[in-house]
Design a protein around this motif. Sequence first.
Motif, PDB file in Angstrom:
ATOM      1  N   ALA A 198     -15.156  12.199  -5.572  1.00 50.83           N
ATOM      2  CA  ALA A 198     -13.868  11.687  -5.083  1.00 50.83           C
ATOM      3  C   ALA A 198     -14.028  10.880  -3.797  1.00 50.83           C
ATOM      4  O   ALA A 198     -13.266   9.940  -3.547  1.00 50.83           O
ATOM      5  CB  ALA A 198     -12.898  12.845  -4.855  1.00 50.83           C
ATOM      6  N   VAL A 199     -15.014  11.221  -2.977  1.00 50.78           N
ATOM      7  CA  VAL A 199     -15.261  10.474  -1.747  1.00 50.78           C
ATOM      8  C   VAL A 199     -15.579   9.017  -2.073  1.00 50.78           C
ATOM      9  O   VAL A 199     -15.068   8.085  -1.426  1.00 50.78           O
ATOM     10  CB  VAL A 199     -16.405  11.111  -0.932  1.00 50.78           C
ATOM     11  CG1 VAL A 199     -16.853  10.180   0.194  1.00 50.78           C
ATOM     12  CG2 VAL A 199     -15.956  12.450  -0.347  1.00 50.78           C
ATOM     13  N   ALA A 200     -16.422   8.810  -3.079  1.00 55.09           N
ATOM     14  CA  ALA A 200     -16.784   7.440  -3.469  1.00 55.09           C
ATOM     15  C   ALA A 200     -15.554   6.669  -3.941  1.00 55.09           C
ATOM     16  O   ALA A 200     -15.365   5.494  -3.591  1.00 55.09           O
ATOM     17  CB  ALA A 200     -17.840   7.472  -4.569  1.00 55.09           C
ATOM     18  N   LEU A 201     -14.689   7.315  -4.730  1.00 60.90           N
ATOM     19  CA  LEU A 201     -13.479   6.642  -5.208  1.00 60.90           C
ATOM     20  C   LEU A 201     -12.550   6.299  -4.052  1.00 60.90           C
ATOM     21  O   LEU A 201     -12.032   5.181  -3.969  1.00 60.90           O
ATOM     22  CB  LEU A 201     -12.749   7.532  -6.216  1.00 60.90           C
ATOM     23  CG  LEU A 201     -11.412   6.969  -6.711  1.00 60.90           C
ATOM     24  CD1 LEU A 201     -11.627   5.696  -7.514  1.00 60.90           C
ATOM     25  CD2 LEU A 201     -10.660   8.014  -7.523  1.00 60.90           C
ATOM     26  N   TYR A 202     -12.324   7.243  -3.147  1.00 58.30           N
ATOM     27  CA  TYR A 202     -11.444   6.986  -2.008  1.00 58.30           C
ATOM     28  C   TYR A 202     -12.004   5.877  -1.118  1.00 58.30           C
ATOM     29  O   TYR A 202     -11.238   5.072  -0.572  1.00 58.30           O
ATOM     30  CB  TYR A 202     -11.238   8.268  -1.205  1.00 58.30           C
ATOM     31  CG  TYR A 202      -9.991   9.024  -1.601  1.00 58.30           C
ATOM     32  CD1 TYR A 202      -8.823   8.912  -0.862  1.00 58.30           C
ATOM     33  CD2 TYR A 202      -9.979   9.843  -2.720  1.00 58.30           C
ATOM     34  CE1 TYR A 202      -7.675   9.599  -1.219  1.00 58.30           C
ATOM     35  CE2 TYR A 202      -8.832  10.534  -3.098  1.00 58.30           C
ATOM     36  CZ  TYR A 202      -7.684  10.412  -2.336  1.00 58.30           C
ATOM     37  OH  TYR A 202      -6.542  11.088  -2.696  1.00 58.30           O
ATOM     38  N   ALA A 203     -13.316   5.835  -0.961  1.00 57.31           N
ATOM     39  CA  ALA A 203     -13.913   4.768  -0.164  1.00 57.31           C
ATOM     40  C   ALA A 203     -13.645   3.408  -0.811  1.00 57.31           C
ATOM     41  O   ALA A 203     -13.279   2.440  -0.135  1.00 57.31           O
ATOM     42  CB  ALA A 203     -15.409   5.003  -0.012  1.00 57.31           C
ATOM     43  N   PHE A 204     -13.829   3.339  -2.115  1.00 59.43           N
ATOM     44  CA  PHE A 204     -13.566   2.089  -2.838  1.00 59.43           C
ATOM     45  C   PHE A 204     -12.098   1.693  -2.731  1.00 59.43           C
ATOM     46  O   PHE A 204     -11.768   0.525  -2.456  1.00 59.43           O
ATOM     47  CB  PHE A 204     -13.960   2.253  -4.309  1.00 59.43           C
ATOM     48  CG  PHE A 204     -13.473   1.137  -5.192  1.00 59.43           C
ATOM     49  CD1 PHE A 204     -14.132  -0.077  -5.229  1.00 59.43           C
ATOM     50  CD2 PHE A 204     -12.322   1.298  -5.975  1.00 59.43           C
ATOM     51  CE1 PHE A 204     -13.673  -1.120  -6.039  1.00 59.43           C
ATOM     52  CE2 PHE A 204     -11.860   0.275  -6.779  1.00 59.43           C
ATOM     53  CZ  PHE A 204     -12.533  -0.939  -6.806  1.00 59.43           C
ATOM     54  N   LEU A 205     -11.200   2.656  -2.962  1.00 60.12           N
ATOM     55  CA  LEU A 205      -9.772   2.349  -2.919  1.00 60.12           C
ATOM     56  C   LEU A 205      -9.333   1.918  -1.525  1.00 60.12           C
ATOM     57  O   LEU A 205      -8.509   1.007  -1.375  1.00 60.12           O
ATOM     58  CB  LEU A 205      -8.965   3.567  -3.370  1.00 60.12           C
ATOM     59  CG  LEU A 205      -9.096   3.959  -4.846  1.00 60.12           C
ATOM     60  CD1 LEU A 205      -8.381   5.277  -5.115  1.00 60.12           C
ATOM     61  CD2 LEU A 205      -8.561   2.862  -5.753  1.00 60.12           C
ATOM     62  N   THR A 206      -9.884   2.562  -0.507  1.00 61.00           N
ATOM     63  CA  THR A 206      -9.533   2.194   0.867  1.00 61.00           C
ATOM     64  C   THR A 206      -9.936   0.754   1.162  1.00 61.00           C
ATOM     65  O   THR A 206      -9.140  -0.039   1.687  1.00 61.00           O
ATOM     66  CB  THR A 206     -10.215   3.147   1.860  1.00 61.00           C
ATOM     67  OG1 THR A 206      -9.760   4.489   1.616  1.00 61.00           O
ATOM     68  CG2 THR A 206      -9.887   2.763   3.294  1.00 61.00           C
ATOM     69  N   ILE A 207     -11.166   0.414   0.824  1.00 63.07           N
ATOM     70  CA  ILE A 207     -11.650  -0.955   1.061  1.00 63.07           C
ATOM     71  C   ILE A 207     -10.847  -1.965   0.240  1.00 63.07           C
ATOM     72  O   ILE A 207     -10.434  -3.019   0.742  1.00 63.07           O
ATOM     73  CB  ILE A 207     -13.150  -1.049   0.726  1.00 63.07           C
ATOM     74  CG1 ILE A 207     -13.965  -0.178   1.687  1.00 63.07           C
ATOM     75  CG2 ILE A 207     -13.625  -2.496   0.783  1.00 63.07           C
ATOM     76  CD1 ILE A 207     -15.433  -0.060   1.313  1.00 63.07           C
ATOM     77  N   ALA A 208     -10.603  -1.631  -1.036  1.00 64.30           N
ATOM     78  CA  ALA A 208      -9.895  -2.564  -1.921  1.00 64.30           C
ATOM     79  C   ALA A 208      -8.465  -2.797  -1.442  1.00 64.30           C
ATOM     80  O   ALA A 208      -7.982  -3.946  -1.421  1.00 64.30           O
ATOM     81  CB  ALA A 208      -9.894  -2.015  -3.344  1.00 64.30           C
ATOM     82  N   LEU A 209      -7.770  -1.727  -1.055  1.00 62.90           N
ATOM     83  CA  LEU A 209      -6.372  -1.882  -0.641  1.00 62.90           C
ATOM     84  C   LEU A 209      -6.247  -2.604   0.694  1.00 62.90           C
ATOM     85  O   LEU A 209      -5.345  -3.429   0.877  1.00 62.90           O
ATOM     86  CB  LEU A 209      -5.705  -0.506  -0.568  1.00 62.90           C
ATOM     87  CG  LEU A 209      -5.516   0.197  -1.920  1.00 62.90           C
ATOM     88  CD1 LEU A 209      -4.921   1.586  -1.732  1.00 62.90           C
ATOM     89  CD2 LEU A 209      -4.624  -0.643  -2.838  1.00 62.90           C
ATOM     90  N   TRP A 210      -7.150  -2.301   1.638  1.00 63.04           N
ATOM     91  CA  TRP A 210      -7.118  -3.034   2.905  1.00 63.04           C
ATOM     92  C   TRP A 210      -7.443  -4.507   2.691  1.00 63.04           C
ATOM     93  O   TRP A 210      -6.826  -5.395   3.297  1.00 63.04           O
ATOM     94  CB  TRP A 210      -8.100  -2.422   3.900  1.00 63.04           C
ATOM     95  CG  TRP A 210      -7.555  -1.245   4.648  1.00 63.04           C
ATOM     96  CD1 TRP A 210      -7.923   0.063   4.542  1.00 63.04           C
ATOM     97  CD2 TRP A 210      -6.527  -1.275   5.654  1.00 63.04           C
ATOM     98  NE1 TRP A 210      -7.195   0.855   5.386  1.00 63.04           N
ATOM     99  CE2 TRP A 210      -6.323   0.061   6.091  1.00 63.04           C
ATOM    100  CE3 TRP A 210      -5.758  -2.286   6.216  1.00 63.04           C
ATOM    101  CZ2 TRP A 210      -5.394   0.399   7.065  1.00 63.04           C
ATOM    102  CZ3 TRP A 210      -4.813  -1.954   7.191  1.00 63.04           C
ATOM    103  CH2 TRP A 210      -4.643  -0.626   7.603  1.00 63.04           C
ATOM    104  N   SER A 211      -8.408  -4.788   1.811  1.00 61.91           N
ATOM    105  CA  SER A 211      -8.778  -6.187   1.532  1.00 61.91           C
ATOM    106  C   SER A 211      -7.638  -6.935   0.864  1.00 61.91           C
ATOM    107  O   SER A 211      -7.355  -8.096   1.196  1.00 61.91           O
ATOM    108  CB  SER A 211     -10.028  -6.219   0.646  1.00 61.91           C
ATOM    109  OG  SER A 211     -11.120  -5.585   1.284  1.00 61.91           O
ATOM    110  N   ALA A 212      -6.969  -6.268  -0.102  1.00 64.93           N
ATOM    111  CA  ALA A 212      -5.846  -6.908  -0.783  1.00 64.93           C
ATOM    112  C   ALA A 212      -4.699  -7.179   0.180  1.00 64.93           C
ATOM    113  O   ALA A 212      -4.037  -8.227   0.112  1.00 64.93           O
ATOM    114  CB  ALA A 212      -5.374  -6.029  -1.941  1.00 64.93           C
ATOM    115  N   THR A 213      -4.469  -6.239   1.092  1.00 64.89           N
ATOM    116  CA  THR A 213      -3.418  -6.437   2.093  1.00 64.89           C
ATOM    117  C   THR A 213      -3.741  -7.616   3.000  1.00 64.89           C
ATOM    118  O   THR A 213      -2.881  -8.457   3.288  1.00 64.89           O
ATOM    119  CB  THR A 213      -3.244  -5.159   2.943  1.00 64.89           C
ATOM    120  OG1 THR A 213      -2.932  -4.055   2.076  1.00 64.89           O
ATOM    121  CG2 THR A 213      -2.137  -5.341   3.970  1.00 64.89           C
TER     122      THR A 213
END
Length: 457
Positions: free
Chosen positions: A123-138
């Motif tokens: 889950a850590v790997a998924l949250y890291a990906f989602l955090t980066i992806a959402l900040w980048s999209a924003t």
Amino acid sequence: MSSTLRSRRRRDSVSSSEVPASRKNPASRDLVVDFIRVSCMFAVVAVHLLMMEISVDQSGIGISNPLTSLSWFAQGTWFGQVMPLFFVVGGFASLTSWRSLRRRGGDAGDYLRNRVLRLVRPAVALYAFLTIALWSATAAGVPSGLLAVIAAGAGVQLWFLAAYLICQAMVPTMAKLHEAAPYRTVAALAACAVVVDVLRLGLERNPWGFDSNPIGLLNMVFVWGLLQQLGFFYADGFFDRFARWKLVVAAAGCYLVMIPLTYGGPYPVDMLTSQNPPMFPLILVGLAHTLLVKAMYPQLLRCVQLGWLQKVMFLVGSRAMTIYLWHLPLIIAVFGIALVLRVPFPQPASTEWWLSRPVFYVAAWALVLLVSAPLVRLELASTALALGADRPAMWRIATATVLAIIPPFVVMRWALDVGNATWGLVLLVVAVALVTGKVPDRTWKRPVIVERTGTAA
């Protein structure tokens, strides 16, 4: 005996239970349970794929759920809602693992520590990906409305992580209750689930605008916990006592009971609607599925002897948590790639739409297996303590469990966004750090030389 040696022996005896049973003794595994677990995974990916559709028109990009418009969908969930069965087979595996651990001298702290590491590291790997992806999209200026829908869709599956961690935390206690009073334990869980539903549904239409859903969240313990308890009965061979026709009749009885509870009662017919928070009918669905599995057990046992099927079972089963956590973001990625490639999107639920689903399903699985290949190392990594390390104190393990439950629980209640993805990642990292284990200080120190003086003989 030195503390380091005791720690090493304890580590060796406890961590040996982490070796996959298939490598130690293939005959000790119930291949039918493995088959059901993998089949549930294929079903979950299929349902989530069918529940998401992209439409492109002059107003922009739209996301819809075509399945809810189908007249038979609600009734179909009585058979297609596989998450209750997932908790049953999880209970089978949990009790088997717990008993094995106990035979090797492990305790509740060892069990819970292993579970936290196994479930949280992927889950850590998924949250890291989602955090980066959402900040980048924003930062890239993606419209906030579209980003909110995409983020919510990418985090739908995380409820299971919260629910399963809660159930895993209950295993040592519930296993003892199962051994002491199995029927009374199930009866108590069922009664509590009914009481929670009565309170929740009774307050649902209150004139004060009171939100009754938080009361229903108690059934994450009682409903999912009872289904896990059915897995304990499965592990003990309880269902093997009955003839096939009795199992089929009992399963039919479960469905007959559901008719007045849903069509004539307070519960929704759609079992997906009953999932978060969970409701009592899910227990009947899980029990019916378990009874049908046992009724078909001889045929399923012959089926799982096929070599190619065992390879598929191992491929998917060995990375089940990784696949489950990542499949929705990757399904969204498949649709995104299709948009970039200007693949035509047919009218949702139309004949052309149904004919195109197998292509998207194969594409989604290809991407899931590709991405999971490097990430599965987090799921399969040993949970054994480092050489000379002491197991963390029980308060650290309990704290880590609570911290691990909070992020997916929040996503379940309020949907995923850039904020809870970010602080959720922090909490999960802290949870893993708390249960990793502290290695004693081995800083080299210059030896003290003691000069000896004496007289010559």
